[in-house]
Design a protein around this motif. Structure first.
Motif, PDB file in Angstrom:
ATOM      1  N   SER A 115      10.190  27.987 -24.282  1.00  0.00           N
ATOM      2  CA  SER A 115       8.815  27.861 -24.760  1.00  0.00           C
ATOM      3  C   SER A 115       8.649  28.746 -26.002  1.00  0.00           C
ATOM      4  O   SER A 115       8.358  29.935 -25.913  1.00  0.00           O
ATOM      5  CB  SER A 115       7.854  28.299 -23.654  1.00  0.00           C
ATOM      6  OG  SER A 115       6.538  28.262 -24.133  1.00  0.00           O
ATOM      7  N   ALA A 129       2.149  24.123 -25.548  1.00  0.00           N
ATOM      8  CA  ALA A 129       2.772  23.085 -24.722  1.00  0.00           C
ATOM      9  C   ALA A 129       2.448  21.695 -25.265  1.00  0.00           C
ATOM     10  O   ALA A 129       3.323  20.816 -25.337  1.00  0.00           O
ATOM     11  CB  ALA A 129       2.298  23.226 -23.277  1.00  0.00           C
ATOM     12  N   ALA A 153      11.395  26.313 -18.631  1.00  0.00           N
ATOM     13  CA  ALA A 153      10.388  27.365 -18.457  1.00  0.00           C
ATOM     14  C   ALA A 153      11.011  28.497 -17.649  1.00  0.00           C
ATOM     15  O   ALA A 153      11.743  28.266 -16.685  1.00  0.00           O
ATOM     16  CB  ALA A 153       9.174  26.809 -17.728  1.00  0.00           C
ATOM     17  N   THR A 158       4.351  28.921 -17.049  1.00  0.00           N
ATOM     18  CA  THR A 158       4.830  28.166 -18.218  1.00  0.00           C
ATOM     19  C   THR A 158       5.217  26.752 -17.794  1.00  0.00           C
ATOM     20  O   THR A 158       4.871  25.770 -18.461  1.00  0.00           O
ATOM     21  CB  THR A 158       6.023  28.910 -18.857  1.00  0.00           C
ATOM     22  OG1 THR A 158       5.580  30.210 -19.252  1.00  0.00           O
ATOM     23  CG2 THR A 158       6.574  28.159 -20.057  1.00  0.00           C
ATOM     24  N   TYR A 162       3.517  23.063 -19.253  1.00  0.00           N
ATOM     25  CA  TYR A 162       4.272  21.969 -19.887  1.00  0.00           C
ATOM     26  C   TYR A 162       4.216  20.686 -19.055  1.00  0.00           C
ATOM     27  O   TYR A 162       4.209  19.591 -19.604  1.00  0.00           O
ATOM     28  CB  TYR A 162       5.715  22.410 -20.170  1.00  0.00           C
ATOM     29  CG  TYR A 162       5.795  23.306 -21.386  1.00  0.00           C
ATOM     30  CD1 TYR A 162       6.035  22.787 -22.656  1.00  0.00           C
ATOM     31  CD2 TYR A 162       5.577  24.666 -21.288  1.00  0.00           C
ATOM     32  CE1 TYR A 162       6.071  23.606 -23.770  1.00  0.00           C
ATOM     33  CE2 TYR A 162       5.606  25.497 -22.394  1.00  0.00           C
ATOM     34  CZ  TYR A 162       5.855  24.952 -23.630  1.00  0.00           C
ATOM     35  OH  TYR A 162       5.870  25.772 -24.733  1.00  0.00           O
TER      36      TYR A 162
END
Ligand code: AR6
Length: 172
Positions: A115, A129, A153, A158, A162
């Motif tokens: 990320s 994202a 991730a 995270t 996404y």
């Protein structure tokens, strides 16, 4: 069919053609995922990076993977978040796009991303994202060599961000 997956894990363990490194413009290593990649790839990576003379934000440069399972490491400095009025969104798009251009140039079929910019560089996660997923989708629609992209991730927050962006932009 867009082959884009969101998984949780450690990108230094990825067995793919290329992993992407959320680097800084010096390309000389740092903390976060950059530090983890440099430790796992070994000192040969530092030597290779020194020869690249840095990299502007939003561009990308490639080295071998050295001691990693991945064949290549694509290094891209994402933008530092300064509040959103300093072209951060475009620069983050550029980092994903130019990394995928590098992957095609090195004949990579499978690419894993971390990320980018959402750690030390503080880019807001949900917005990052959406930019990542939209850019990857647009690239895969016209790619000739890259056929699978995964977002790796490191943590569950995270991963959730996404997954949500994927659902909104790609569906399913
Ligand atoms: N695998 C996957 N993701 C990871 C890993 C790992 N092994 N380790 C950390 N992450 P950051 P940035 C996640 O700070 O915001 C460096 O010092 C992490 O949890 O690594 O682009 C560089 O040299 C987060 O979700 O990158 C630059 O100076 C994501 O990777 C600066 O940090 C990105 O966080 C770049 O900052």
């Amino acid at each position: 069919m867009i082959d884009f997956q969101v998984i949780q894990g450690d990108i230094t363990k990825s067995q793919v053609d290329a992993i992407v490194n959320a680097a800084n413009t010096s390309l000389l290593g740092g903390g976060g995922v950059d530090g983890a990649i440099h430790r796992a790839a070994g000192p040969e990576l530092d030597a290779a990076c020194r020869k690249l003379n840095g990299c502007p934000t939003g561009e990308a440069k490639t080295t071998p993977g050295f001691r990693l399972p991945a064949k290549y490491i694509i290094h891209t400095p994402g933008p530092v978040w300064h509040g959103g009025q300093q072209n951060e969104a475009q620069l983050l798009h550029n980092s994903y796009w130019h990394s995928l251009v590098q992957a095609e140039q090195h004949q990579c079929e499978t690419v894993d991303f971390p990320s980018i910019s959402t750690g030390v560089y503080r880019f807001p996660l949900d917005q990052a994202a959406e930019i990542a997923v939209q850019t990857i989708k647009d690239f895969l629609t016209q790619a000739t060599i890259v056929r699978q992209v995964r977002l790796v991730a490191f943590d569950s927050v995270t991963k959730q961000a996404y997954m949500q962006a994927k659902k909104k932009i790609i569906g399913g």
